[in-house]
Design a protein around this motif. Structure first.
Motif, PDB file in Angstrom:
ATOM      1  N   ALA A 203       0.783  -1.216   0.057  1.00 46.96           N
ATOM      2  CA  ALA A 203      -0.142   0.070  -0.174  1.00 46.96           C
ATOM      3  C   ALA A 203       0.656   1.352   0.087  1.00 46.96           C
ATOM      4  O   ALA A 203       1.823   1.259   0.591  1.00 46.96           O
ATOM      5  N   LEU A 204       0.385   2.314  -0.706  1.00 43.02           N
ATOM      6  CA  LEU A 204       1.178   3.412  -1.020  1.00 43.02           C
ATOM      7  C   LEU A 204       0.361   4.650  -0.389  1.00 43.02           C
ATOM      8  O   LEU A 204      -0.933   4.800  -0.970  1.00 43.02           O
ATOM      9  N   GLU A 205       0.880   5.647   0.181  1.00 41.91           N
ATOM     10  CA  GLU A 205       0.205   6.826   0.346  1.00 41.91           C
ATOM     11  C   GLU A 205       0.708   8.159  -0.539  1.00 41.91           C
ATOM     12  O   GLU A 205       1.956   8.126  -0.932  1.00 41.91           O
ATOM     13  N   PRO A 206      -0.195   8.809  -0.896  1.00 43.71           N
ATOM     14  CA  PRO A 206      -0.148   9.870  -1.984  1.00 43.71           C
ATOM     15  C   PRO A 206       1.119  10.920  -1.208  1.00 43.71           C
ATOM     16  O   PRO A 206       1.144  11.066   0.025  1.00 43.71           O
ATOM     17  N   ASN A 207       2.082  11.194  -2.142  1.00 48.47           N
ATOM     18  CA  ASN A 207       2.970  11.882  -1.447  1.00 48.47           C
ATOM     19  C   ASN A 207       2.211  13.522  -1.349  1.00 48.47           C
ATOM     20  O   ASN A 207       1.187  13.758  -1.633  1.00 48.47           O
ATOM     21  N   SER A 208       2.964  14.359  -0.411  1.00 46.70           N
ATOM     22  CA  SER A 208       2.430  15.439   0.035  1.00 46.70           C
ATOM     23  C   SER A 208       2.337  16.569  -1.056  1.00 46.70           C
ATOM     24  O   SER A 208       2.901  16.293  -2.076  1.00 46.70           O
ATOM     25  N   LEU A 209       1.368  17.644  -1.012  1.00 46.61           N
ATOM     26  CA  LEU A 209       1.254  18.576  -1.986  1.00 46.61           C
ATOM     27  C   LEU A 209       2.597  19.343  -2.322  1.00 46.61           C
ATOM     28  O   LEU A 209       2.954  19.637  -3.444  1.00 46.61           O
ATOM     29  N   GLU A 210       3.242  19.429  -1.189  1.00 44.55           N
ATOM     30  CA  GLU A 210       4.343  20.331  -1.462  1.00 44.55           C
ATOM     31  C   GLU A 210       5.453  19.595  -2.258  1.00 44.55           C
ATOM     32  O   GLU A 210       6.120  20.005  -3.054  1.00 44.55           O
ATOM     33  N   GLU A 211       5.654  18.263  -2.061  1.00 46.90           N
ATOM     34  CA  GLU A 211       6.471  17.573  -2.726  1.00 46.90           C
ATOM     35  C   GLU A 211       6.148  17.235  -4.058  1.00 46.90           C
ATOM     36  O   GLU A 211       6.951  17.288  -5.010  1.00 46.90           O
ATOM     37  N   ILE A 212       4.939  17.223  -4.282  1.00 55.10           N
ATOM     38  CA  ILE A 212       4.362  17.014  -5.657  1.00 55.10           C
ATOM     39  C   ILE A 212       4.536  18.165  -6.583  1.00 55.10           C
ATOM     40  O   ILE A 212       4.645  18.327  -7.954  1.00 55.10           O
ATOM     41  N   THR A 213       4.573  19.498  -6.307  1.00 54.49           N
ATOM     42  CA  THR A 213       4.600  20.672  -6.600  1.00 54.49           C
ATOM     43  C   THR A 213       5.866  21.419  -6.470  1.00 54.49           C
ATOM     44  O   THR A 213       6.223  22.542  -7.070  1.00 54.49           O
TER      45      THR A 213
ATOM     46  N   THR B  13      15.305  -0.433 -10.100  1.00 51.87           N
ATOM     47  CA  THR B  13      14.953  -0.047  -8.985  1.00 51.87           C
ATOM     48  C   THR B  13      14.404   1.330  -9.042  1.00 51.87           C
ATOM     49  O   THR B  13      14.936   1.933  -9.957  1.00 51.87           O
ATOM     50  N   GLU B  14      13.479   1.899  -8.220  1.00 54.12           N
ATOM     51  CA  GLU B  14      13.393   3.294  -8.029  1.00 54.12           C
ATOM     52  C   GLU B  14      13.407   3.907  -6.372  1.00 54.12           C
ATOM     53  O   GLU B  14      13.468   2.970  -5.619  1.00 54.12           O
ATOM     54  N   ARG B  15      13.784   5.174  -6.370  1.00 50.20           N
ATOM     55  CA  ARG B  15      13.698   5.997  -5.088  1.00 50.20           C
ATOM     56  C   ARG B  15      12.247   6.679  -5.032  1.00 50.20           C
ATOM     57  O   ARG B  15      12.039   7.447  -5.871  1.00 50.20           O
ATOM     58  N   ARG B  16      11.553   6.524  -3.949  1.00 49.00           N
ATOM     59  CA  ARG B  16      10.319   7.272  -3.694  1.00 49.00           C
ATOM     60  C   ARG B  16      10.639   8.601  -3.386  1.00 49.00           C
ATOM     61  O   ARG B  16      11.280   8.906  -2.168  1.00 49.00           O
ATOM     62  N   ILE B  17      10.155   9.642  -3.791  1.00 50.76           N
ATOM     63  CA  ILE B  17      10.209  11.033  -3.420  1.00 50.76           C
ATOM     64  C   ILE B  17       9.630  10.923  -2.146  1.00 50.76           C
ATOM     65  O   ILE B  17       8.386  10.627  -1.941  1.00 50.76           O
ATOM     66  N   GLY B  18      10.394  11.884  -1.137  1.00 48.99           N
ATOM     67  CA  GLY B  18       9.790  12.158   0.258  1.00 48.99           C
ATOM     68  C   GLY B  18      10.043  10.965   1.323  1.00 48.99           C
ATOM     69  O   GLY B  18       9.762  11.146   2.394  1.00 48.99           O
ATOM     70  N   GLY B  19      10.853   9.969   0.716  1.00 53.46           N
ATOM     71  CA  GLY B  19      11.204   8.863   1.700  1.00 53.46           C
ATOM     72  C   GLY B  19      12.446   9.249   2.662  1.00 53.46           C
ATOM     73  O   GLY B  19      12.772   8.431   3.327  1.00 53.46           O
ATOM     74  N   GLY B  20      13.018  10.348   2.009  1.00 55.37           N
ATOM     75  CA  GLY B  20      14.133  10.824   3.114  1.00 55.37           C
ATOM     76  C   GLY B  20      15.355  10.317   2.384  1.00 55.37           C
ATOM     77  O   GLY B  20      15.573   9.459   1.420  1.00 55.37           O
ATOM     78  N   LEU B  21      16.424  10.804   2.760  1.00 54.47           N
ATOM     79  CA  LEU B  21      17.722  10.846   2.111  1.00 54.47           C
ATOM     80  C   LEU B  21      18.392   9.232   2.191  1.00 54.47           C
ATOM     81  O   LEU B  21      19.012   8.691   1.228  1.00 54.47           O
ATOM     82  N   PHE B  22      17.999   8.686   3.283  1.00 51.17           N
ATOM     83  CA  PHE B  22      18.524   7.366   3.416  1.00 51.17           C
ATOM     84  C   PHE B  22      17.342   6.239   3.371  1.00 51.17           C
ATOM     85  O   PHE B  22      17.671   5.190   3.780  1.00 51.17           O
TER      86      PHE B  22
END
Length: 301
Positions: free
Chosen positions: A48-58, A263-272
């Motif tokens: 399950a995935l939760e939508p990114n925040s509006l700030e991250e998306i924009t 593989t991919e990196r999820r934006i908003g997941g943090g640097l590490f």
């Protein structure tokens, strides 16, 4: 006779607004939320995935018309005038002409869908788009027999889009889909996100969203839609056909010449935060794989 793609998917198969608004409650329940593509029960086995925040998306965008940096669109897109706006619809259609946004929206049922947007640089985010099926508009204008592709074109206005003042790409930005891809019920014309009008940096006032393809296929700020017989030009494919194929389906088994797509990196997941496996067709394999039956997807990438 007009072409109309028929699919077992219906609007009920795509996450509606009330489900993502109450997503934390849903995630806690036994029917939990729907997976990477978040399409009904078809993706229930996925995480399950939760939508990114509006700030991250924009604030983290690719929109080269405003610059090549990820933050450039948020910095400069306020310069873009989006009202009034019109779209030229031409080519092999029964009702060609110049359509205002009011014309385009008339009679359309605007839905809200949560799609994963995956970029070729191997990062992704999950966006709750508002929009309507491209198929609804194409059916309305009347697709003529013999049309095989849909071509799209972005606004060309360098005085408001400073990236166009440089020869970064062959402007205006162009993209295309095969007709059956365009008519698929997952293919969206988005006019907003999180229930509000689409921000300029995300492609206002209307953009394409094709969730099983890399993000650059989802052309922004559309001013022209053409129904054509021959495969249309696509900007990144013209720029570097070795690296960017016309189809641009998300395929973890086909590497970009300069990096792995596995593989991919999820934006908003943090640097590490860890990377996660890329899903075939971005998690929509059950829905769209039949479109490419018999095709060698390492050749038609």
């Amino acid at each position: 006779m007009a072409y109309r793609y028929r699919s077992p998917l219906t609007r009920a198969d795509v996450t509606p607004k009330h489900m993502y608004v109450n997503r934390r409650q849903l995630m806690a329940g036994s029917t939990a939320m729907l997976g990477a593509g978040l399409i009904g029960g078809r993706a229930a086995a996925q995480e399950a995935l939760e939508p990114n925040s509006l700030e991250e998306i924009t604030t983290y965008n690719n929109f080269y018309e405003f610059g090549t940096g990820k933050t450039d669109p948020a910095s400069y897109a306020h310069m873009l005038t989006t009202e009034p706006w019109s779209i030229e619809i031409d080519g092999m259609v029964d009702n060609p002409g110049t359509w205002s946004m009011a014309d385009v929206m008339e009679g359309m049922t605007v839905e809200e869908r949560i799609y994963r947007l995956r970029c070729v640089e191997a990062w992704s985010m999950v966006v709750p788009w508002n929009g309507f099926e491209l198929a609804d508009l194409l059916t309305r204008v009347g697709v003529q027999e013999g049309a095989r592709y849909v071509a799209f074109e972005t606004l060309m206005r360098p005085e408001e889009m400073p990236g166009q003042q440089r020869a970064i790409l062959d402007w205006p930005y162009r993209e295309g889909l095969r007709l059956d891809e365009a008519m698929h019920p997952l293919t969206l014309l988005a006019t907003g996100l999180y229930g509000d009008p689409l921000p300029n940096q995300n492609g206002a006032p209307i953009r394409l969203v094709v969730p099983w393809k890399y993000g650059f296929k989802s052309i922004k700020s559309i001013v022209r839609i053409s129904l054509v017989e021959e495969m249309p030009e696509a900007t990144w494919n013209m720029q570097n056909p070795r690296e960017y194929g016309f189809y641009s389906n998300v395929n973890p088994n086909v590497d970009h010449p300069r990096w792995s797509q596995a593989t991919e990196r999820r934006i908003g997941g943090g640097l590490f935060s860890g990377r996660e496996p890329t899903l075939m067709f971005n998690g929509y394999e059950d829905e769209v794989a039949s479109l490419y039956e018999g095709m060698d997807l390492s050749v038609y990438y």
